[in-house]
Design an enzyme around this catalytic site. Sequence first.
Site, mmCIF file in Angstrom:
data_model
loop_
_atom_site.group_PDB
_atom_site.id
_atom_site.type_symbol
_atom_site.label_atom_id
_atom_site.label_comp_id
_atom_site.label_asym_id
_atom_site.label_seq_id
_atom_site.Cartn_x
_atom_site.Cartn_y
_atom_site.Cartn_z
ATOM 1 N N GLY A 1 2.589 -1.230 4.291
ATOM 2 C CA GLY A 1 2.666 0.200 4.001
ATOM 3 C C GLY A 1 4.101 0.631 3.783
ATOM 4 O O GLY A 1 4.675 0.460 2.698
ATOM 5 N N GLY A 2 4.715 1.158 4.824
ATOM 6 C CA GLY A 2 6.068 1.730 4.733
ATOM 7 C C GLY A 2 7.079 0.831 4.036
ATOM 8 O O GLY A 2 7.834 1.294 3.173
ATOM 9 N N GLU B 1 -7.056 4.788 7.568
ATOM 10 C CA GLU B 1 -6.805 6.205 7.268
ATOM 11 C C GLU B 1 -8.005 6.826 6.554
ATOM 12 O O GLU B 1 -8.303 8.006 6.731
ATOM 13 C CB GLU B 1 -5.510 6.349 6.447
ATOM 14 C CG GLU B 1 -4.293 6.101 7.324
ATOM 15 C CD GLU B 1 -3.061 5.593 6.598
ATOM 16 O OE1 GLU B 1 -3.022 5.654 5.360
ATOM 17 O OE2 GLU B 1 -2.134 5.117 7.289
ATOM 18 N N HIS C 1 -9.637 1.208 4.619
ATOM 19 C CA HIS C 1 -8.367 1.421 5.328
ATOM 20 C C HIS C 1 -8.628 2.389 6.493
ATOM 21 O O HIS C 1 -9.419 3.323 6.364
ATOM 22 C CB HIS C 1 -7.315 1.983 4.376
ATOM 23 C CG HIS C 1 -5.940 1.956 4.965
ATOM 24 N ND1 HIS C 1 -5.514 2.892 5.881
ATOM 25 C CD2 HIS C 1 -4.916 1.085 4.806
ATOM 26 C CE1 HIS C 1 -4.275 2.597 6.247
ATOM 27 N NE2 HIS C 1 -3.893 1.501 5.617
ATOM 28 N N SER D 1 2.971 -2.261 10.302
ATOM 29 C CA SER D 1 4.422 -2.268 10.526
ATOM 30 C C SER D 1 5.065 -3.620 10.258
ATOM 31 O O SER D 1 6.052 -3.994 10.903
ATOM 32 C CB SER D 1 4.764 -1.764 11.940
ATOM 33 O OG SER D 1 4.271 -0.451 12.119
ATOM 34 N N GLY E 1 1.893 2.232 10.643
ATOM 35 C CA GLY E 1 2.818 3.346 10.482
ATOM 36 C C GLY E 1 3.500 3.762 11.774
ATOM 37 O O GLY E 1 4.144 4.808 11.838
ATOM 38 N N GLU F 1 -5.747 -5.069 10.386
ATOM 39 C CA GLU F 1 -4.778 -3.988 10.593
ATOM 40 C C GLU F 1 -5.095 -3.244 11.886
ATOM 41 O O GLU F 1 -5.905 -2.298 11.887
ATOM 42 C CB GLU F 1 -4.846 -3.002 9.421
ATOM 43 C CG GLU F 1 -4.496 -3.609 8.086
ATOM 44 C CD GLU F 1 -3.807 -2.608 7.189
ATOM 45 O OE1 GLU F 1 -2.720 -2.912 6.705
ATOM 46 O OE2 GLU F 1 -4.337 -1.490 7.006
ATOM 47 N N ASN G 1 0.875 -1.174 0.000
ATOM 48 C CA ASN G 1 0.000 0.000 0.000
ATOM 49 C C ASN G 1 0.909 1.221 0.000
ATOM 50 O O ASN G 1 1.477 1.574 1.030
ATOM 51 C CB ASN G 1 -0.897 -0.018 1.259
ATOM 52 C CG ASN G 1 -1.716 1.257 1.386
ATOM 53 O OD1 ASN G 1 -1.835 2.028 0.435
ATOM 54 N ND2 ASN G 1 -2.284 1.474 2.569
ATOM 55 N N TRP G 2 1.039 1.817 -1.171
ATOM 56 C CA TRP G 2 1.950 2.963 -1.273
ATOM 57 C C TRP G 2 1.396 4.225 -0.613
ATOM 58 O O TRP G 2 2.102 5.221 -0.495
ATOM 59 C CB TRP G 2 2.261 3.261 -2.757
ATOM 60 C CG TRP G 2 3.303 2.363 -3.350
ATOM 61 C CD1 TRP G 2 3.885 1.280 -2.747
ATOM 62 C CD2 TRP G 2 3.901 2.480 -4.640
ATOM 63 N NE1 TRP G 2 4.801 0.711 -3.604
ATOM 64 C CE2 TRP G 2 4.830 1.430 -4.770
ATOM 65 C CE3 TRP G 2 3.733 3.358 -5.718
ATOM 66 C CZ2 TRP G 2 5.591 1.232 -5.923
ATOM 67 C CZ3 TRP G 2 4.486 3.170 -6.864
ATOM 68 C CH2 TRP G 2 5.418 2.114 -6.967
ATOM 69 N N LYS G 3 0.112 4.189 -0.251
ATOM 70 C CA LYS G 3 -0.549 5.388 0.302
ATOM 71 C C LYS G 3 -0.306 6.557 -0.664
ATOM 72 O O LYS G 3 -0.293 6.343 -1.877
ATOM 73 C CB LYS G 3 -0.047 5.690 1.711
ATOM 74 C CG LYS G 3 -0.075 4.457 2.603
ATOM 75 C CD LYS G 3 0.081 4.782 4.047
ATOM 76 C CE LYS G 3 0.217 3.497 4.841
ATOM 77 N NZ LYS G 3 -0.021 3.675 6.258
HETATM 78 C C1 PEP Z 1 -1.007 0.077 5.837
HETATM 79 O O1 PEP Z 1 -1.018 1.258 5.536
HETATM 80 O O2 PEP Z 1 -1.902 -0.666 5.431
HETATM 81 C C2 PEP Z 1 0.082 -0.407 6.691
HETATM 82 C C3 PEP Z 1 0.028 -1.616 7.153
HETATM 83 O O3 PEP Z 1 1.104 0.489 6.927
HETATM 84 P P1 PEP Z 1 2.508 0.158 7.666
HETATM 85 O O4 PEP Z 1 2.993 -1.157 7.113
HETATM 86 O O5 PEP Z 1 3.377 1.308 7.302
HETATM 87 O O6 PEP Z 1 2.212 0.078 9.120
#
Ligand code: PEP
Length: 257
Positions: free
Chosen positions: A238-239, A101, A99, A217, A177, A171, A13-15
């Site tokens: 994500g990251g 966010e 999501h 994460s 994040g 999640e 997930n590049w956001k």
């Molecule tokens: C996400 O945005 O779905 C996510 C899991 O982010 P991160 O891996 O950065 O926690």
Amino acid sequence: MNRKYRKTIIAGNWKMNKLPSEARSFVDELRSLLPKTKTCDTALCVPYPIIPNVARAIKDSRISFGAQDVSLHDSGAYTGEVNAAMLTDLGCRYCIVGHSERRQYHGETDSEVNTKVHNLLNVGIIPIICVGESLEQREKELTLEYIDYQVKAALAGVEPKEVKRCVIAYEPIWAIGTGKTATAEQAEEVCCAIRAVIRGMFDARVARSVSILYGGSMNAKNCDELLAQPDIDGGLIGGASLKAPDFARIVAGTAQE
Ligand code: PEP
């Protein structure tokens, strides 16, 4: 992971990161680093304007792509919106919905998540449905109750054969994040509970076919333990999906039996 009954999936997930012009070099690097044999479905869920660039860059590779949200509406006067038909026309295989966010910053409700799930299934796109509790809910021991509610709301009115095509991403909001990962035991407990909710709504066959991912994460260091859990069928990343070597390492983590 249980490869006998369901797909293993690692989805990035590049956001709101990277530029369309950066897609090619990222994908080229990722392609060069991915394990030679396919051990999972590898997907990149990217911002809308980057989709065509990723689509071109992944051609003839094992990588698929998707979006991060979809409109509630089919078409018409909804300035700024992108509907499910547009995503399917671009070749998206997946689309993230619900999501945290989007729930937090855009007020997305569980009923809207359900509408989006239906819209995507109607055009053949696999929804990656995000559910997860806040830190406060976890501390009050409300996690399983809340997850039960979210899963039921997201899958309301979906036919059993369509549920089999859905992907659920657990999640925990407190892990997204933040660098704070759920322990493998915490993640497995909730992913197993999600499968039990699906079993209760539908039946055991449907429940065992749904891929359930962990997200929060997940990175190159902690992925192996998480992916070793029986009810965790992959990750929503994500990251760590923004760095090709880290993302490729997580994909390699699905090679374990
Ligand atoms: C996400 O945005 O779905 C996510 C899991 O982010 P991160 O891996 O950065 O926690």
